[in-house]
Design an enzyme around this catalytic site. Structure first.
Site, PDB file in Angstrom:
ATOM      1  N   GLU A  45       0.311  39.187  29.858  1.00 51.02           N
ATOM      2  CA  GLU A  45      -1.186  39.229  30.575  1.00 51.02           C
ATOM      3  C   GLU A  45      -1.100  40.586  31.064  1.00 51.02           C
ATOM      4  O   GLU A  45      -0.020  41.022  31.329  1.00 51.02           O
ATOM      5  CB  GLU A  45      -0.987  38.031  31.541  1.00 51.02           C
ATOM      6  N   LYS A 114     -10.163  35.706  31.677  1.00 49.19           N
ATOM      7  CA  LYS A 114      -9.427  34.747  32.454  1.00 49.19           C
ATOM      8  C   LYS A 114     -10.451  33.717  33.115  1.00 49.19           C
ATOM      9  O   LYS A 114     -11.363  34.178  33.884  1.00 49.19           O
ATOM     10  CB  LYS A 114      -8.486  35.409  33.521  1.00 49.19           C
ATOM     11  N   CYS A 150      -2.714  33.052  30.870  1.00 48.59           N
ATOM     12  CA  CYS A 150      -1.756  32.247  31.795  1.00 48.59           C
ATOM     13  C   CYS A 150      -2.621  30.999  32.381  1.00 48.59           C
ATOM     14  O   CYS A 150      -2.420  30.005  31.928  1.00 48.59           O
ATOM     15  CB  CYS A 150      -1.434  33.333  32.906  1.00 48.59           C
ATOM     16  N   LYS A 182      11.542  26.067  36.514  1.00 54.56           N
ATOM     17  CA  LYS A 182      10.506  26.203  35.826  1.00 54.56           C
ATOM     18  C   LYS A 182      10.312  26.283  34.230  1.00 54.56           C
ATOM     19  O   LYS A 182       9.169  25.887  33.565  1.00 54.56           O
ATOM     20  CB  LYS A 182       9.671  27.560  36.299  1.00 54.56           C
ATOM     21  N   LEU A 292      29.832  45.742  53.632  1.00 52.70           N
ATOM     22  CA  LEU A 292      30.731  44.792  52.914  1.00 52.70           C
ATOM     23  C   LEU A 292      31.597  44.296  54.272  1.00 52.70           C
ATOM     24  O   LEU A 292      32.447  44.950  54.670  1.00 52.70           O
ATOM     25  CB  LEU A 292      31.467  45.465  51.796  1.00 52.70           C
ATOM     26  N   GLY A 295      32.843  38.606  54.153  1.00 53.71           N
ATOM     27  CA  GLY A 295      32.190  37.419  54.231  1.00 53.71           C
ATOM     28  C   GLY A 295      31.363  37.121  52.612  1.00 53.71           C
ATOM     29  O   GLY A 295      31.420  38.250  51.891  1.00 53.71           O
ATOM     30  N   ASP A 297      28.417  36.377  51.813  1.00 52.63           N
ATOM     31  CA  ASP A 297      27.086  36.916  51.571  1.00 52.63           C
ATOM     32  C   ASP A 297      27.112  38.135  50.615  1.00 52.63           C
ATOM     33  O   ASP A 297      26.466  38.566  49.739  1.00 52.63           O
ATOM     34  CB  ASP A 297      26.070  36.707  52.612  1.00 52.63           C
ATOM     35  N   SER A 298      27.770  39.181  51.576  1.00 54.73           N
ATOM     36  CA  SER A 298      27.835  40.602  51.331  1.00 54.73           C
ATOM     37  C   SER A 298      28.602  40.631  49.961  1.00 54.73           C
ATOM     38  O   SER A 298      28.510  41.376  49.124  1.00 54.73           O
ATOM     39  CB  SER A 298      28.285  41.435  52.594  1.00 54.73           C
ATOM     40  N   ASN A 374      24.126  41.096  69.471  1.00 55.55           N
ATOM     41  CA  ASN A 374      23.044  41.843  68.526  1.00 55.55           C
ATOM     42  C   ASN A 374      23.408  43.397  68.662  1.00 55.55           C
ATOM     43  O   ASN A 374      22.959  43.930  67.648  1.00 55.55           O
ATOM     44  CB  ASN A 374      21.693  41.445  69.082  1.00 55.55           C
ATOM     45  N   GLU A 403      19.785  31.210  56.698  1.00 58.69           N
ATOM     46  CA  GLU A 403      19.866  32.169  57.860  1.00 58.69           C
ATOM     47  C   GLU A 403      18.624  32.595  58.229  1.00 58.69           C
ATOM     48  O   GLU A 403      18.238  32.518  59.321  1.00 58.69           O
ATOM     49  CB  GLU A 403      20.987  33.297  57.630  1.00 58.69           C
TER      50      GLU A 403
END
Length: 554
Positions: A45, A114, A150, A182, A292, A295, A297-298, A374, A403
């Site tokens: 498409e 379409k 599509c 999917k 880095l 942890g 996630d990093s 913070n 998070e």
């Protein structure tokens, strides 16, 4: 009249707005199709303009450039080689359509608009396109092809109209983004179309990343008996020749060995790698920079970055504070070593001291709280953005969906960056992906074949390390519980009472729902990131920032 047709399906990586590059990719696909002996080469498409074009199609110069490219490709087909099906915009009087073009013999032989325009999730095509009429089959060298675009394929009406009008097969060109689970839904949908029409169904899809969505390819063919005749690779460009024979009034595809479908974790990981790689490549960044921390996630973000770009194009920075544990320093260094990336250390204690001194007269008499926490995160963000500005590398943020759902992130701190590879990945899935990657090496990954992080990174309690002895569970429910609640509130849009009735503690669900609501203003300011679920934050899920409804749910 011949009773055989050879169609090459070209799942290619396209670039929105980069018309010359798309033109070159289509020409390469046609040349490969010609080498394979194809009569027709089918591209996905909007292949000429690059999908999703969004408001680019409001620019007359963009539309004109796409039209010129289609005309150029049509002229190419005068060489006696294979015909082409391409996608792009079509101006038809006052109307602008998302269209498919059949090119053969040096000209545009057919245009189709379409019919069904998606207007949900990441799609809002009704803003920029006009719907076309229900299409009839297109003629190509003596065959009647039921050409769909599509969304036309997701509903029965277009397929039934094509079958009733004499189509010998269904051929759908697609821009269908990846979501967890999917691929199976696509096959199920194709089975429905086959059952309804008695015709074989072709799903020709694009591959590659475009901003937040990733197209996974995985083009396929179902025969009239619902058997899987062709399964093309997942997350890879490919040009595959399919052979068709007329049997009575329908076309049947010769089966061939299918490409292997990756399992769930492999699919998600490859989606993250492809999405990040294409975002960096298509936006011409030289490389990636990330913090880095030691942890999980990093560590996962760094692994995805290295697999996407290679270790030479990834740079990490460790930014310890007085609250950073020795294990974090060791784990960050071990991750960098396993991945083969540069890792610099920039202590933030001097920055913390400078802010304390500057703000002391204004904060006099007040106790330390999350403000000082913070400031640590924002000091790190300032350092990382300075390095990104100086060296040109894109800053990759490392926060996850859990998070971001509840606002456990600092604006202008750990949320700084140009892209967030884990933006749509819940924390429990982060753990699963880390274990998976330590045990597996994805196809075409540019990172190491062995483990990419120490086991301790996965096993230790997650912590932001912004104060002594801090863990995430000081502020949040356990991640297994939190993610299950978020999946109900975000993906399923379930009510607090419904969640409580299914066994969750109502007070906990209400607390999570309120955190989810209050964090909307943060998510509006978050960088884009890879979409893997049906309800990624951003265009998939749009809630008002100023929202009093939560206060009514008590």
């Amino acid at each position: 009249m011949t009773d055989t047709l050879r169609i090459a399906l070209a799942q290619i990586n396209l670039h929105a707005g980069q018309i010359e590059a798309n033109l070159a990719a289509i020409r390469r696909a046609r040349a490969e199709g010609a080498r394979l002996g194809a009569d027709l080469v089918v591209t996905p498409e909007f292949s000429v303009g690059g999908y999703q074009p969004e408001d680019l199609v409001r620019r007359p110069d963009y539309v004109a450039a796409c039209e010129a490219a289609v005309a150029t490709l049509a002229a190419d087909t005068a060489d006696g080689g294979p015909g082409l099906i391409v996608g792009g915009p079509w101006r038809d009087g006052p109307h602008l359509h998302n269209a498919a073009f059949v090119l053969d013999g040096g000209r545009i032989t057919t245009r189709r608009a379409k019919h069904e325009l998606p207007n949900y999730g990441v799609f809002d095509e009704k803003r920029v396109f006009d719907a076309g009429p229900a299409p009839g089959p297109v003629s190509f060298r003596g065959f009647r092809l039921g050409l769909m675009i599509c969304e036309d394929w997701w509903y029965p009406d277009v397929a039934e109209t094509l079958a009733e009008s004499g189509a010998e097969m269904l051929l759908s060109i697609n821009g269908s983004p990846f979501e967890d689970g999917k691929p199976a839904r696509r096959i199920d949908l194709a089975v429905r179309r086959v059952v309804e029409t008695g015709l074989a169904c072709v799903f020709c899809a694009m591959v590659g990343g475009q901003d937040e969505v990733v197209f996974d390819g995985a083009s396929f063919v179902l025969n009239p008996d619902r058997s899987l005749a062709v399964q093309m690779p997942f997350f890879e460009e490919s040009v595959t020749l399919t052979a068709w024979t007329r049997q009575g009034e329908i076309l049947v595809c010769t089966p061939q060995p299918p490409a292997k479908e990756p399992d769930r974790l492999a699919s998600i990981y490859r989606c993250l790698v492809l999405g990040l790689a294409d975002y960096v490549r298509k936006n011409r960044f030289p490389g990636i920079l990330l913090g880095l921390s030691g942890g999980i996630d990093s560590a996962l973000s760094a692994a995805v970055a290295v697999d996407a770009l290679g270790p030479a194009r990834v740079r990490a920075v460790m930014m310890p504070s007085p609250y950073t544990g020795q294990h974090s320093l060791e784990d960050a260094a071990a991750c960098a070593h396993l991945l083969g990336i540069r890792c610099d250390t920039v202590p933030i204690a001097p920055a913390m001291g400078a802010f304390d001194q500057v703000l002391a007269p204004l904060f006099q008499g007040r106790q330390s709280d999350t403000t000082e926490e913070n400031i640590q995160a924002r000091s790190r963000g300032l350092i990382l953005m300075a390095l990104s500005n100086k060296f040109g590398d894109m800053l990759l943020t490392t926060g996850n969906k859990s998070e971001m759902s509840v606002g456990y992130a600092t604006l202008y701190g750990d949320m700084c960056g140009g892209y967030s590879v884990l933006k749509d990945v819940y924390k429990t899935t982060v753990f699963d992906l880390c274990r998976w990657r330590n045990a597996n090496h994805p196809p075409h990954a540019l990172g190491p074949t062995g483990p990419v992080m120490p086991d301790r990174v996965i096993s230790k309690p997650p912590s932001a390390e912004l104060k002594h002895d801090q863990t995430d569970q000081d502020s949040l429910p356990p991640y297994a519980e939190l993610d299950a609640i978020l999946a109900g509130l975000v993906e399923a849009e379930r009510s607090v009472d419904d969640m409580a009735a299914s066994g969750f503690d109502r007070a906990t669900v209400l607390r999570v729902w309120r955190m989810l609501d209050r964090a909307e203003y943060k998510r509006r300011q978050a960088p884009p990131g890879v979409k893997i679920t049906a309800r990624a934050f951003g265009r998939d899920r749009r809630y008002p920032i100023t929202n009093g409804y939560t206060e009514l749910v008590a």
